[in-house]
Design an enzyme around this catalytic site. Structure first.
Site, PDB file in Angstrom:
ATOM      1  N   HIS A  82       0.857  -1.189   0.000  1.00 52.18           N
ATOM      2  CA  HIS A  82       0.000   0.000   0.000  1.00 52.18           C
ATOM      3  C   HIS A  82       0.889   1.233   0.000  1.00 52.18           C
ATOM      4  O   HIS A  82       1.887   1.291   0.706  1.00 52.18           O
ATOM      5  CB  HIS A  82      -0.876   0.000   1.266  1.00 52.18           C
ATOM      6  CG  HIS A  82      -1.719   1.220   1.392  1.00 52.18           C
ATOM      7  ND1 HIS A  82      -2.918   1.358   0.734  1.00 52.18           N
ATOM      8  CD2 HIS A  82      -1.537   2.373   2.078  1.00 52.18           C
ATOM      9  CE1 HIS A  82      -3.435   2.538   1.015  1.00 52.18           C
ATOM     10  NE2 HIS A  82      -2.614   3.176   1.825  1.00 52.18           N
ATOM     11  N   ASP A 161     -14.737   3.228   7.570  1.00 51.83           N
ATOM     12  CA  ASP A 161     -13.632   4.096   7.139  1.00 51.83           C
ATOM     13  C   ASP A 161     -14.120   5.120   6.125  1.00 51.83           C
ATOM     14  O   ASP A 161     -13.725   6.283   6.158  1.00 51.83           O
ATOM     15  CB  ASP A 161     -12.483   3.272   6.553  1.00 51.83           C
ATOM     16  CG  ASP A 161     -11.377   4.189   6.049  1.00 51.83           C
ATOM     17  OD1 ASP A 161     -10.822   4.930   6.878  1.00 51.83           O
ATOM     18  OD2 ASP A 161     -11.108   4.203   4.837  1.00 51.83           O
ATOM     19  N   ARG A 168     -13.835  13.372   8.203  1.00 48.07           N
ATOM     20  CA  ARG A 168     -12.511  13.968   8.505  1.00 48.07           C
ATOM     21  C   ARG A 168     -12.143  14.998   7.449  1.00 48.07           C
ATOM     22  O   ARG A 168     -11.574  16.050   7.754  1.00 48.07           O
ATOM     23  CB  ARG A 168     -11.445  12.863   8.546  1.00 48.07           C
ATOM     24  CG  ARG A 168     -11.515  11.998   9.801  1.00 48.07           C
ATOM     25  CD  ARG A 168     -10.676  10.748   9.642  1.00 48.07           C
ATOM     26  NE  ARG A 168      -9.286  11.029   9.387  1.00 48.07           N
ATOM     27  CZ  ARG A 168      -8.453  10.199   8.744  1.00 48.07           C
ATOM     28  NH1 ARG A 168      -8.875   9.038   8.294  1.00 48.07           N
ATOM     29  NH2 ARG A 168      -7.201  10.535   8.573  1.00 48.07           N
ATOM     30  N   SER A 183      -7.176   3.970   9.627  1.00 47.50           N
ATOM     31  CA  SER A 183      -7.868   3.969   8.338  1.00 47.50           C
ATOM     32  C   SER A 183      -7.148   3.034   7.354  1.00 47.50           C
ATOM     33  O   SER A 183      -7.763   2.163   6.726  1.00 47.50           O
ATOM     34  CB  SER A 183      -7.897   5.414   7.808  1.00 47.50           C
ATOM     35  OG  SER A 183      -8.181   5.462   6.444  1.00 47.50           O
ATOM     36  N   LYS A 187      -8.257  -1.315   6.319  1.00 51.37           N
ATOM     37  CA  LYS A 187      -8.501  -1.790   4.946  1.00 51.37           C
ATOM     38  C   LYS A 187      -7.498  -2.872   4.556  1.00 51.37           C
ATOM     39  O   LYS A 187      -7.839  -3.846   3.888  1.00 51.37           O
ATOM     40  CB  LYS A 187      -8.424  -0.605   3.972  1.00 51.37           C
ATOM     41  CG  LYS A 187      -9.633   0.316   4.088  1.00 51.37           C
ATOM     42  CD  LYS A 187      -9.505   1.549   3.234  1.00 51.37           C
ATOM     43  CE  LYS A 187      -8.494   2.508   3.801  1.00 51.37           C
ATOM     44  NZ  LYS A 187      -8.505   3.862   3.298  1.00 51.37           N
TER      45      LYS A 187
HETATM   46  N1  URA Z   1      -5.016   6.989   3.251  1.00 53.52           N
HETATM   47  C1  URA Z   1      -6.043   6.359   3.863  1.00 53.52           C
HETATM   48  O1  URA Z   1      -6.494   5.320   3.414  1.00 53.52           O
HETATM   49  N2  URA Z   1      -6.556   6.913   4.974  1.00 53.52           N
HETATM   50  C2  URA Z   1      -6.093   8.063   5.509  1.00 53.52           C
HETATM   51  O2  URA Z   1      -6.602   8.499   6.531  1.00 53.52           O
HETATM   52  C3  URA Z   1      -5.033   8.716   4.857  1.00 53.52           C
HETATM   53  C4  URA Z   1      -4.502   8.138   3.728  1.00 53.52           C
END
Ligand code: URA
Length: 430
Positions: A82, A161, A168, A183, A187
């Protein structure tokens, strides 16, 4: 339990319990906690932070809000990667086939780009016919057959999320380390891989602006991974200038394929080989990182890695395009330097925004993108430049790109003195 008591507790700097955190997330997802109370709690977290245990509980609560991908039917160690988002970041397109050709199981769910950063799905979908919607069974079968699948994240994955991120975004609470860590990790954990490399970018074009913050975020995500029995390795890498030369969907596909064939830009190739070595080694394919790196290099030289890219896109419904006749735009404008010297800075954010304005990226999530347009850099930090030499090419389909050309030119800082390039990989935390 009452939400107001939880808000007050966090406001007064006391750690929340696991039960309180799970209560908040489960009620918020059911819309039993209103946005104004959730906003207040997010702001209290923004100012007062969270302990590692709280961040782990928050990750778990978000993870449990939706489906988890069951990869247990895939034989072997599943790997994933990621990136916190960058400009010209086509790493997944290169890394996936590289590690899969070495025998690692690359099971990747990707997202779309927003703002100045591009998304892997948009790049893959620029190849006509590429299908991003694989159901769980097809996804698992493809990883078993081919060692690789790259599909789209469904809305059922960590839905909390999505709701929290949207809130946010409009309440000034995105840049909070525990909120970003939970967050991302919710995932990643929901996607089911055993070994995960996180590429944490720092610089103008990235979420993290300083090494200190990038380190804190990385350490927290590695710790959360450990708490869930996953191997997480965080690479902290420089995103002060774009990665590689190409920015824009089809342009990036071409650059990725060239990199898989061993003819890519040094920075991109180095990053993919280094991250790839960690994935291959931790997938227990080799006995050392050094051997993993060697194996990856042989897969580039033998063209097995680029063949696997072709097999991947064929398995997902597309055919390999003719890369020499792939881009169709109305014009290619050369942006030239108005002075002689060395490139001291190349602002990734400005380049990303210019590419977005050309149509390569989205300003809002419903915008359509133009997959052919973008920017190809001719000069990067450290390069010498003559007056009137080309800095970058702008591939465009718009009648007037005066502003985009100005943005590209302004992204460059050119000065007389030679300059040393910063290292791309700044730190590796595991
Ligand atoms: N990427 C994400 O998936 N979440 C965040 O809060 C910031 C970057």
């Amino acid at each position: 339990m009452r939400m107001v008591d939880i808000i007050e507790k966090k406001r007064d700097k006391h750690p929340l319990t696991k039960d309180e955190i799970h209560y908040v997330i489960s009620k918020y997802v059911k819309e039993e906690i209103p946005d104004y109370q959730m906003s207040s709690l997010l702001m209290a977290i923004y100012f007062n932070g969270m302990t590692d245990d709280e961040a782990t509980h928050l990750t778990e609560a978000i993870l449990k809000s939706g489906d988890r991908i069951d990869l247990s039917a895939i034989d072997g160690i599943k790997v994933d990667k990621h990136s916190t988002g960058g400009v010209g970041d086509k790493t997944t397109l290169v890394l996936g086939p590289l590690v899969a050709s070495c025998g690692a199981k690359f099971a990747k769910l990707s997202g779309r780009g927003l703002g100045h950063t591009g998304g892997t799905l948009d790049k893959l979908e620029s190849i006509p016919g590429y299908n991003i919607s694989l159901d769980n069974e097809a996804f698992v079968k493809q990883v078993n057959d081919l060692n690789i699948a790259v599909a789209g994240q469904t809305s059922k994955l960590a839905p909390a999320d999505k709701m929290l991120y949207a809130l946010r975004d409009v309440t000034g609470t995105v840049p909070s380390i525990p909120l970003i860590a939970s967050s991302i990790m919710s995932k990643k954990l929901a996607s089911g891989a055993d070994v995960i490399v996180l590429d944490v970018k720092i610089g103008e074009g990235a979420f993290m602006k300083t090494l200190e913050d990038a380190r804190k975020l990385s350490q927290l995500m590695v710790k959360i991974g450990k708490n869930f029995d996953r191997k997480v390795i965080a690479f902290i890498t420089d995103m002060s200038e774009p990665l590689g030369f190409a920015i824009g969907n089809k342009l990036e596909v071409i650059e990725a394929v060239r990199t898989l064939q061993g003819n890519g830009p040094n920075d991109l190739q180095t990053l993919c080989v280094e991250i790839g070595s960690y994935l291959v080694y931790h997938a227990s394919i080799t006995e050392s990182l050094k051997e993993a790196k060697k194996l990856i290099e042989t897969k580039i030289q033998s063209l097995e890695a680029s063949d696997l890219f072709k097999k991947l896109i064929e398995a997902q419904g597309a055919t390999m395009p003719d890369l020499n006749d792939y881009i169709h735009v109305n014009g290619i404008i050369a942006v030239k330097s108005n002075r002689e010297g060395y490139v001291h800075k190349l602002d990734a954010l400005q380049i990303g925004l210019a590419a977005m304005r050309l149509g390569a990226g989205r300003e809002t999530k419903d915008d359509l993108i133009d997959t052919d347009v973008g920017i190809v850099l001719n000069k990067k930090v450290g390069d010498s430049v003559n007056k009137d030499e080309v800095l970058a090419y702008v591939y465009n389909n718009k009648p007037d790109i005066t502003e985009e050309i100005r943005m590209v030119l302004d992204a460059y800082t050119i000065d007389e003195k030679p300059v040393h390039k910063k290292p791309l990989i700044i730190e590796i935390i595991e």
